[in-house]
Design a protein around this motif. Structure first.
Motif, PDB file in Angstrom:
ATOM      1  N   PHE A  70      13.615  29.520  30.111  1.00  0.00           N
ATOM      2  CA  PHE A  70      13.137  28.906  31.347  1.00  0.00           C
ATOM      3  C   PHE A  70      14.243  28.106  32.043  1.00  0.00           C
ATOM      4  O   PHE A  70      14.297  28.060  33.274  1.00  0.00           O
ATOM      5  CB  PHE A  70      11.905  28.030  31.085  1.00  0.00           C
ATOM      6  N   SER A  71      15.138  27.498  31.296  1.00  0.00           N
ATOM      7  CA  SER A  71      16.268  26.779  31.902  1.00  0.00           C
ATOM      8  C   SER A  71      17.184  27.746  32.651  1.00  0.00           C
ATOM      9  O   SER A  71      17.591  27.483  33.782  1.00  0.00           O
ATOM     10  CB  SER A  71      17.066  26.043  30.830  1.00  0.00           C
ATOM     11  N   VAL A  72      17.501  28.872  32.005  1.00  0.00           N
ATOM     12  CA  VAL A  72      18.345  29.881  32.649  1.00  0.00           C
ATOM     13  C   VAL A  72      17.630  30.461  33.867  1.00  0.00           C
ATOM     14  O   VAL A  72      18.238  30.674  34.918  1.00  0.00           O
ATOM     15  CB  VAL A  72      18.743  30.988  31.646  1.00  0.00           C
ATOM     16  N   LEU A  73      16.332  30.700  33.747  1.00  0.00           N
ATOM     17  CA  LEU A  73      15.543  31.238  34.860  1.00  0.00           C
ATOM     18  C   LEU A  73      15.534  30.276  36.047  1.00  0.00           C
ATOM     19  O   LEU A  73      15.736  30.687  37.194  1.00  0.00           O
ATOM     20  CB  LEU A  73      14.114  31.537  34.409  1.00  0.00           C
ATOM     21  N   ILE A  74      15.358  28.990  35.791  1.00  0.00           N
ATOM     22  CA  ILE A  74      15.337  27.996  36.869  1.00  0.00           C
ATOM     23  C   ILE A  74      16.708  27.902  37.539  1.00  0.00           C
ATOM     24  O   ILE A  74      16.815  27.859  38.766  1.00  0.00           O
ATOM     25  CB  ILE A  74      14.878  26.626  36.329  1.00  0.00           C
ATOM     26  N   ILE A  75      17.772  27.910  36.748  1.00  0.00           N
ATOM     27  CA  ILE A  75      19.124  27.852  37.317  1.00  0.00           C
ATOM     28  C   ILE A  75      19.401  29.101  38.142  1.00  0.00           C
ATOM     29  O   ILE A  75      19.940  29.023  39.250  1.00  0.00           O
ATOM     30  CB  ILE A  75      20.175  27.680  36.194  1.00  0.00           C
ATOM     31  N   MET A 114      12.515  26.810  21.002  1.00  0.00           N
ATOM     32  CA  MET A 114      13.826  26.583  21.580  1.00  0.00           C
ATOM     33  C   MET A 114      14.241  27.733  22.494  1.00  0.00           C
ATOM     34  O   MET A 114      14.870  27.503  23.519  1.00  0.00           O
ATOM     35  CB  MET A 114      14.822  26.389  20.425  1.00  0.00           C
ATOM     36  N   ARG A 115      13.876  28.964  22.110  1.00  0.00           N
ATOM     37  CA  ARG A 115      14.232  30.123  22.945  1.00  0.00           C
ATOM     38  C   ARG A 115      13.512  30.075  24.293  1.00  0.00           C
ATOM     39  O   ARG A 115      14.079  30.468  25.309  1.00  0.00           O
ATOM     40  CB  ARG A 115      13.891  31.424  22.217  1.00  0.00           C
ATOM     41  N   LYS A 116      12.253  29.627  24.284  1.00  0.00           N
ATOM     42  CA  LYS A 116      11.512  29.510  25.544  1.00  0.00           C
ATOM     43  C   LYS A 116      12.194  28.505  26.470  1.00  0.00           C
ATOM     44  O   LYS A 116      12.300  28.722  27.668  1.00  0.00           O
ATOM     45  CB  LYS A 116      10.068  29.083  25.293  1.00  0.00           C
ATOM     46  N   PHE A 117      12.636  27.392  25.908  1.00  0.00           N
ATOM     47  CA  PHE A 117      13.304  26.365  26.700  1.00  0.00           C
ATOM     48  C   PHE A 117      14.585  26.918  27.325  1.00  0.00           C
ATOM     49  O   PHE A 117      14.843  26.706  28.517  1.00  0.00           O
ATOM     50  CB  PHE A 117      13.611  25.149  25.828  1.00  0.00           C
ATOM     51  N   ILE A 118      15.376  27.618  26.558  1.00  0.00           N
ATOM     52  CA  ILE A 118      16.612  28.208  27.068  1.00  0.00           C
ATOM     53  C   ILE A 118      16.302  29.261  28.126  1.00  0.00           C
ATOM     54  O   ILE A 118      16.930  29.308  29.184  1.00  0.00           O
ATOM     55  CB  ILE A 118      17.457  28.800  25.913  1.00  0.00           C
TER      56      ILE A 118
END
Length: 139
Positions: free
Chosen positions: A7-12, A1-5
């Protein structure tokens, strides 16, 4: 779950950085404009910027209907170029400009309502100056 968050923050974050770069800092258009320099001044309340208007030959249709003179509104960020342009009022000038998609307040005014095309035009050098022989001097 931390990886998903992460990478989501990184993409945004990368999307926001890309938007800001391409809208405010990447030169959209570069070229030259020629005409009679008839107004050059320092404007602004918080950010003092150099602003000028070049009257070009011909007329153009206004956005709201009717006809306007063909004016090129621009900003100057370099003080050396601004000092040179102050001495060229009333003369035929050819300037080189960079156009940005969106404007930044410290780079100059947003002249979207005044210019034919939207964007912020910043003059970075004077390519030629000659005495004006046009009818513009008869105002």
């Amino acid at each position: 779950m931390r990886k998903f968050i992460f990478f989501s923050v990184l993409i945004i974050l990368l999307a926001v950085i890309g938007y800001v770069y391409f809208s405010y800092y990447k030169v959209y258009d570069s070229g030259g404009r020629e005409g009679v320099l008839y107004n050059f001044s320092i404007k602004g309340t918080v950010f003092k910027t150099y602003e000028g208007i070049i009257l070009q030959p011909g007329i153009r249709s206004a956005k709201a209907g009717g006809l306007n003179t063909n004016e090129f509104h621009f900003s100057v960020t370099d003080e050396v170029v601004a000092d040179s342009l102050k001495k060229c009022i009333g003369m035929q000038v050819l300037v080189h400009y960079n156009k940005y998609s969106k404007n930044l307040a410290w780079r100059g005014e947003n002249n979207n309502l005044d210019n034919k095309e939207d964007g912020q035009y910043v003059v970075d050098k004077i390519e030629s100056v000659k005495p004006s022989t046009n009818a513009y001097n008869n105002f």
